[in-house]
Enzyme design. Sequence first.
Site, short mmCIF file in Angstrom:
data_model
loop_
_atom_site.label_atom_id
_atom_site.label_comp_id
_atom_site.label_asym_id
_atom_site.label_seq_id
_atom_site.Cartn_x
_atom_site.Cartn_y
_atom_site.Cartn_z
N TYR A 265 -9.32 6.09 7.42
CA TYR A 265 -8.83 6.56 8.97
C TYR A 265 -9.77 7.83 8.48
O TYR A 265 -9.71 8.47 8.47
CB TYR A 265 -7.21 7.01 9.09
CG TYR A 265 -6.71 5.56 9.54
CD1 TYR A 265 -6.33 5.28 8.33
CD2 TYR A 265 -6.23 4.87 10.59
CE1 TYR A 265 -5.40 4.39 8.74
CE2 TYR A 265 -5.49 3.95 11.00
CZ TYR A 265 -4.45 4.46 9.91
OH TYR A 265 -3.86 2.43 10.74
N PRO B 139 -4.08 1.26 19.15
CA PRO B 139 -3.54 0.56 17.18
C PRO B 139 -3.68 1.60 16.43
O PRO B 139 -3.02 0.94 14.97
CB PRO B 139 -5.07 -0.87 17.33
CG PRO B 139 -5.74 -0.68 18.54
CD PRO B 139 -5.69 0.94 19.69
N HIS C 29 0.91 -1.40 0.20
CA HIS C 29 -0.28 -0.24 -0.61
C HIS C 29 0.86 1.23 -0.06
O HIS C 29 2.02 1.38 0.83
CB HIS C 29 -0.98 -0.31 1.33
CG HIS C 29 -1.89 -0.71 1.39
ND1 HIS C 29 -3.99 -0.74 1.87
CD2 HIS C 29 -2.07 -1.58 0.24
CE1 HIS C 29 -4.70 -2.00 1.16
NE2 HIS C 29 -3.40 -2.19 0.10
N TYR D 241 4.23 7.00 10.02
CA TYR D 241 3.55 5.90 9.65
C TYR D 241 3.95 4.23 8.80
O TYR D 241 4.37 3.32 9.34
CB TYR D 241 2.16 6.56 8.38
CG TYR D 241 0.95 4.99 8.58
CD1 TYR D 241 0.02 5.32 9.15
CD2 TYR D 241 1.32 3.99 7.47
CE1 TYR D 241 -0.98 3.87 9.73
CE2 TYR D 241 0.60 3.17 7.69
CZ TYR D 241 -1.02 2.72 8.37
OH TYR D 241 -1.77 2.15 8.40
N LYS E 271 1.13 0.03 15.08
CA LYS E 271 2.72 -0.10 15.09
C LYS E 271 2.95 -1.58 16.14
O LYS E 271 4.38 -1.63 16.57
CB LYS E 271 2.91 1.27 16.10
CG LYS E 271 3.01 2.10 15.20
CD LYS E 271 4.39 2.54 14.44
CE LYS E 271 4.58 3.14 13.75
NZ LYS E 271 4.54 2.89 12.00
#
Length: 395
Positions: A200, A292, A72, A384, A296
Amino acid sequence: MRTQVAIVGAGPSGLLLGALLHKAGISAVIVEQRSADYVLGRIRAGVLEQTTVELLERAGVAERLHRDGLPHGGIELAFEGRLHRIDFKALTGKHVTVYGQTEVTRDLMDARTAAGLVTVYDAENVSVHGFDGNAPRVRFRKAGIEHEIACDFIAGCDGYHGVTRASVPAGAITGFEKVYPFGWLGVLADVPPVRDELVYANHERGFALCSQRSRTRSRYYLQCALDDQVERWTDAAFWDELRRRLPDEVAQGVTTGPAIEKSIAPLRSFVAEPMRFGRLFLAGDAAHIVPPTGAKGLNLAASDVGYLAEGLTEFYLDKRTAGIEAYSARCLGRIWKAERFSWWFTSLMHRFPETGAFGRKMQQAELEYLVGSAAGSRSLAENYVGLPMQQVVPG
Ligand code: FAD
Ligand code: DHB
């Protein structure tokens, strides 16, 4: 029984450590309190950083990951009814890989079996002894018989509720903790993911996350109350609430279907310092927990055991102790960066009952800043996708 390293816990950190040590010619036995099926049945993380993929390659268990994992190059942020893409590839040159924790665990278990390595499942009353001296031991009962493993080192890979951290004298360890006033309700379903990448969503009614395991299997999460119960959520109620929290263009594309797993997890930030006590090392969730949101937890577990395997290899092959002496500081440097990111992203994306209208406005302003400024987007992207391991090693 005697081995060089006794590993407590057969989750991702224990299994990966076992695989890395095996590659280095170091013997290890893993002792796990649950059954193999129970460990495989836990649906958890889904996003792997490049560093984690490289460690799995080094352990020789990345073949299926390369075949079935989904690269991704970005994520989408949803707020105020709109969708904004954060382009990891353009901002950092890196991507993440979507591949479930269950699959990582299965690959590691299969490799262990193929190599004839010992994992003791269904071990009861596991206890650790002698790690402050020169004769560490792990004891357990299996099928009514008491066993003892003598070893050089113990690796505590037994998760947040495990026995190893709890066995350290209280005065030798400090815990730093934040508990969030909500949980995540997760659903796994055999339906195609709504978008190609993860979404998100910050919404008035609470956070939502659209994730996936494959082109035909989706993983969705909803922020829920801490005292909520899975039984209260029918599949229909879950899908309705998910669609309410997504922008119309996304909501209309959601394919619904029966949930094959549904669970609630509380959100917590936690770090134990230090992570080494004589001949006992803590790794993964045994030493730290992240909420979460930043994906990570599993990645930190992997980098911890990467450092530990390196330190133990140096010890056995080169007779040098520098690596094991630096273990705790090396891990903690990386952990606190991930803790900061996970706390920040959690604070930005969730509904906090106590912050009120001003807090909502601040979240909106920060989200606008993030998607509208190169600096904001780059910071999110860099954190990220994860920092390379060598960048966080002090000295
Ligand atoms: P664990 O996976 O917890 O493994 C520890 C193992 O030790 C377990 O198999 C346990 O049975 C065993 N054990 C415990 N006590 C003993 C004992 N006394 N003796 C022997 N064995 C013992 N991360 C994300 O990035 N995204 C997510 O969506 C996400 N969801 C999560 C949901 C839940 C409910 C939980 C608990 C965690 C989630 N995480 C998530 C975090 C991620 O799954 C963990 O960071 C990761 O599993 C850590 O691996 P570990 O091997 O260190 O610990
Ligand atoms: C998943 C879980 C996460 O916590 C996250 O941030 C992204 C994806 C998942 O389970 O797919």
